[in-house]
Design a protein around this motif. Structure first.
Motif, PDB file in Angstrom:
ATOM      1  N   SER A  67      -0.007  -0.168 -10.653  1.00 37.03           N
ATOM      2  CA  SER A  67      -1.273   0.520 -11.327  1.00 37.03           C
ATOM      3  C   SER A  67      -2.111  -0.052 -10.122  1.00 37.03           C
ATOM      4  O   SER A  67      -2.418  -1.445  -9.850  1.00 37.03           O
ATOM      5  N   TYR A  68      -3.370   1.130  -9.910  1.00 33.08           N
ATOM      6  CA  TYR A  68      -4.101   0.770  -8.833  1.00 33.08           C
ATOM      7  C   TYR A  68      -5.388   1.029  -9.794  1.00 33.08           C
ATOM      8  O   TYR A  68      -5.776  -0.069  -9.749  1.00 33.08           O
ATOM      9  N   LEU A  69      -5.111   0.797 -10.988  1.00 27.59           N
ATOM     10  CA  LEU A  69      -7.079   0.893 -12.347  1.00 27.59           C
ATOM     11  C   LEU A  69      -7.308  -0.756 -12.283  1.00 27.59           C
ATOM     12  O   LEU A  69      -8.240  -1.195 -12.719  1.00 27.59           O
ATOM     13  N   GLY A  70      -6.556  -2.084 -12.022  1.00 23.59           N
ATOM     14  CA  GLY A  70      -6.555  -3.215 -13.135  1.00 23.59           C
ATOM     15  C   GLY A  70      -7.060  -3.061 -14.212  1.00 23.59           C
ATOM     16  O   GLY A  70      -6.510  -2.145 -15.215  1.00 23.59           O
ATOM     17  N   PRO A  71      -8.079  -4.100 -14.730  1.00 22.28           N
ATOM     18  CA  PRO A  71      -7.931  -3.572 -16.091  1.00 22.28           C
ATOM     19  C   PRO A  71      -9.008  -2.092 -16.786  1.00 22.28           C
ATOM     20  O   PRO A  71      -9.070  -2.474 -17.805  1.00 22.28           O
ATOM     21  N   ASP A  72      -8.805  -1.259 -15.473  1.00 22.19           N
ATOM     22  CA  ASP A  72     -10.033  -0.208 -16.281  1.00 22.19           C
ATOM     23  C   ASP A  72      -9.165   0.468 -16.848  1.00 22.19           C
ATOM     24  O   ASP A  72      -8.544   1.858 -16.837  1.00 22.19           O
ATOM     25  N   SER A  97       0.908  -1.425  -0.261  1.00 11.78           N
ATOM     26  CA  SER A  97      -0.315  -0.357  -0.297  1.00 11.78           C
ATOM     27  C   SER A  97       1.279   1.023  -0.187  1.00 11.78           C
ATOM     28  O   SER A  97       0.290   1.923   0.110  1.00 11.78           O
ATOM     29  N   LEU A  98       2.056   1.097   0.467  1.00  5.94           N
ATOM     30  CA  LEU A  98       3.174   2.008  -0.424  1.00  5.94           C
ATOM     31  C   LEU A  98       3.307   2.244  -1.105  1.00  5.94           C
ATOM     32  O   LEU A  98       3.770   3.709  -1.819  1.00  5.94           O
ATOM     33  N   LEU A  99       3.095   1.854  -2.449  1.00 12.30           N
ATOM     34  CA  LEU A  99       3.656   1.609  -3.753  1.00 12.30           C
ATOM     35  C   LEU A  99       2.417   2.888  -4.239  1.00 12.30           C
ATOM     36  O   LEU A  99       1.411   2.699  -4.032  1.00 12.30           O
ATOM     37  N   ASN A 100       3.490   3.792  -5.163  1.00 16.82           N
ATOM     38  CA  ASN A 100       2.635   5.144  -5.896  1.00 16.82           C
ATOM     39  C   ASN A 100       2.003   4.721  -6.905  1.00 16.82           C
ATOM     40  O   ASN A 100       2.496   3.434  -7.574  1.00 16.82           O
ATOM     41  N   ARG A 136      -9.774   7.515 -16.607  1.00 14.82           N
ATOM     42  CA  ARG A 136      -9.197   7.087 -15.692  1.00 14.82           C
ATOM     43  C   ARG A 136      -8.363   7.951 -14.700  1.00 14.82           C
ATOM     44  O   ARG A 136      -8.271   8.128 -13.403  1.00 14.82           O
ATOM     45  N   GLN A 137      -8.194   9.225 -14.986  1.00 15.03           N
ATOM     46  CA  GLN A 137      -8.036  10.689 -14.237  1.00 15.03           C
ATOM     47  C   GLN A 137      -8.906  11.146 -13.392  1.00 15.03           C
ATOM     48  O   GLN A 137      -9.100  10.859 -12.081  1.00 15.03           O
ATOM     49  N   CYS A 172      -0.439   4.763 -14.576  1.00 15.34           N
ATOM     50  CA  CYS A 172      -0.489   4.219 -15.934  1.00 15.34           C
ATOM     51  C   CYS A 172       0.043   3.569 -16.073  1.00 15.34           C
ATOM     52  O   CYS A 172      -0.600   2.252 -17.474  1.00 15.34           O
ATOM     53  N   ALA A 173       0.796   3.389 -16.420  1.00 17.05           N
ATOM     54  CA  ALA A 173       2.507   2.897 -17.602  1.00 17.05           C
ATOM     55  C   ALA A 173       3.570   2.673 -16.094  1.00 17.05           C
ATOM     56  O   ALA A 173       4.748   2.776 -15.995  1.00 17.05           O
ATOM     57  N   PRO A 174       3.081   1.403 -15.509  1.00 18.83           N
ATOM     58  CA  PRO A 174       4.204   1.530 -13.946  1.00 18.83           C
ATOM     59  C   PRO A 174       5.487   0.514 -14.510  1.00 18.83           C
ATOM     60  O   PRO A 174       5.803   0.227 -15.705  1.00 18.83           O
TER      61      PRO A 174
END
Length: 514
Positions: A415-420, A379-382, A428-429, A385-387
């Motif tokens: 990436s927090y978004l997974g399939p999104d 959870s400390l990782l930021n 995304r924003q 969208c291009a990780p």
């Protein structure tokens, strides 16, 4: 959220404010319905015996019907449920183990079959069953058991960090005003390196239909049942002994609650289990509110909890007090919690602790199709969208692998978004702003790629080989090792460039093969 950890007066001995003071007037119908629901849940639980051979025998019978229809997997699950209800020391235990062993045999899981045979023999096994089990064990031994078909355990690519053993010693946790707490590389790191392997701080299965280990969420194993309840199974004695939470929730209505409630309640149970008494827990939480310093290490449950408390939490709307009320009423019907929080002051503290945990979980927890979980160091990782990291879960464990070369001093992103992440930049924003309250400035959201670079990548021999070789419907039959090597070679060569469709195409294939 403005009410969190506020006291009635500015004195040490003052109680925390009553978060539910206005709920009766604001949510009178909802609170009344919930109180009735909780009482019904409590009553129903008290009416059902923890162990019941009649129920166990019925499940064995249904499992045998499925077995005769060659539905071995579903039969195996019913035999495990039968084991949960089997009265300790009776033939039902050995019957469940023996029946499950036959399922494993026909599923070609011979080692698991032999383990269940041993468990059946150790139980109260009748003489006529022993003969059949010995024959089944002999049949298992005739089969050539090849280790090549067994799943290999993912391994870190570096030595563990001494204080944070879940990450490689090539990473460090740092903090600044722009990014908050985050992880950076202490040296150059190549593509394909496993740099994080973390057991979830809390995790629950989202469905009660699938039997999973209560401690590690393993889905298929030689499950053993709790001797005191019919609600949980463990994949080994090690998992049974490790799980401190089940000492608090064993044979309670907790196991009939909705998974979302169970998840936040589990984090509270972990907090209670981590300390000798509630006063020590209160002292730890209050100290954390005075300073925001991370623990120096996370080698025990208390230090892991201290890190959990310091995870970022976003503000929640005012209506969240109703959710806190429901969680509070639910957790208080667990006898061990009712005994622990036996005063008005402790119950006020519990209200605020639930709100605190809920805010952390909403911000940091992740969900898959089958589980909900939260990692602390993960959870400390930021986000980007291009990780440069690919993160994934197996059971209740979190893993991170580099998918771009990382230079010394660079930050690591997931990436927090997974399939999104396939959505447009605008979509995304909006999602990132709505859920996590930040705007992404990565090179996918603000494109900086060059057409010449894209052309060069398309003409690269590795790109052409992968494009020619990789077929999503033929992964099991292709030379995955060769494709993975080509992916790593390509990403190593071009991963330093800004985001492009070519880089995403290759990294997506690589992560499919991990």
């Amino acid at each position: 959220m403005d009410s969190l950890w506020r006291k009635e007066a500015n004195r040490v001995e003052s109680l925390y404010i009553n978060l539910f003071k206005s709920t009766d007037s604001q949510f009178v119908d909802e609170t009344k319905k919930w109180d009735e629901h909780v009482q019904t849940l409590k009553s129903k639980h008290s009416e059902v015996p923890a162990k019941n051979n009649e129920k166990s025998s019925e499940l064995i019978r249904k499992g045998s019907e499925l077995f005769c229809n060659k539905q071995f997997y579903h039969a195996m699950e019913l035999y495990t449920k039968a084991l949960c209800y089997a009265e300790v020391g009776t033939e039902n235990e050995s019957m469940a183990f023996a029946s499950r062993a036959k399922c494993f045999f026909y599923m070609k899981m011979y080692q698991q079959a032999m383990t269940d045979i041993e468990l059946a023999l150790e139980a109260n096994c009748p003489a006529e069953m022993i003969v059949k089990l010995e024959k089944l064990r002999a049949d298992c031994r005739k089969v050539v058991i090849s280790n090549s078909n067994e799943l290999t355990e993912p391994k870190r690519s570096f030595t563990d960090d001494r204080n944070f053993p879940c990450i490689a010693n090539t990473l460090t946790i740092t903090n600044n005003t722009q990014f908050g707490r985050h992880l950076v590389a202490k040296c150059d790191i190549d593509v394909g390196q496993m740099v994080l392997m973390e057991q979830s701080f809390a995790s629950v299965a989202k469905s009660d239909e699938q039997m999973t280990c209560y401690n590690c969420l393993t889905e298929v194993a030689n499950f053993i049942a709790c001797s005191k309840c019919s609600d949980v199974v463990f994949c080994s004695n090690k998992c049974l002994e490790e799980n401190l939470v089940h000492q608090l929730d064993c044979n309670t209505p907790y196991h009939r609650m909705h998974c979302k409630a169970k998840f936040t309640i589990q984090t509270i149970l972990i907090a209670v289990a981590a300390f000798p008494n509630i006063d020590d827990l209160i002292e730890c939480v209050e100290a954390g509110e005075k300073d925001d310093v991370l623990p120096e290490s996370i080698t025990d449950l208390q230090s892991k909890y201290r890190l959990y408390l310091r995870l970022k939490k976003l503000p929640l709307n005012a209506n969240v007090v109703l959710d806190v009320y429901k969680l509070f009423k639910s957790i208080m019907i667990i006898p061990s919690i009712e005994r622990a929080f036996d005063s008005e002051g402790k119950q006020r503290f519990l209200m605020h602790l639930i709100l605190h945990h809920l805010a952390i979980n909403v911000t940091n927890a992740t969900e898959s199709e089958y589980t909900a979980s939260i990692g602390t160091v993960l959870s400390l990782l930021n986000h980007s969208c291009a990780p440069n990291l690919y993160n994934y879960s197996v059971d209740n464990r979190k893993f991170c692998v580099t998918i771009r070369p990382v230079k010394k001093g660079e930050q690591l992103f997931i990436s927090y978004l997974g399939p999104d992440d396939e959505q447009t930049a605008k979509q995304r924003q909006h999602l990132l702003k709505t859920k996590w309250n930040f705007e992404c400035k990565c090179d996918k959201c603000e494109p900086r790629g060059q057409i010449a670079d894209s052309t060069k990548m398309k003409l690269d021999p590795c790109f052409k080989f992968i494009q020619r070789t990789f077929k999503t419907d033929q992964v099991d039959n292709m030379n995955t090792s060769a494709v993975k090597k080509k992916c790593i070679k390509f990403l190593t060569k071009y991963g330093h460039l800004p985001f492009s469709n070519e880089l995403k195409y290759i990294s997506d294939i690589y992560t499919t093969l991990i």
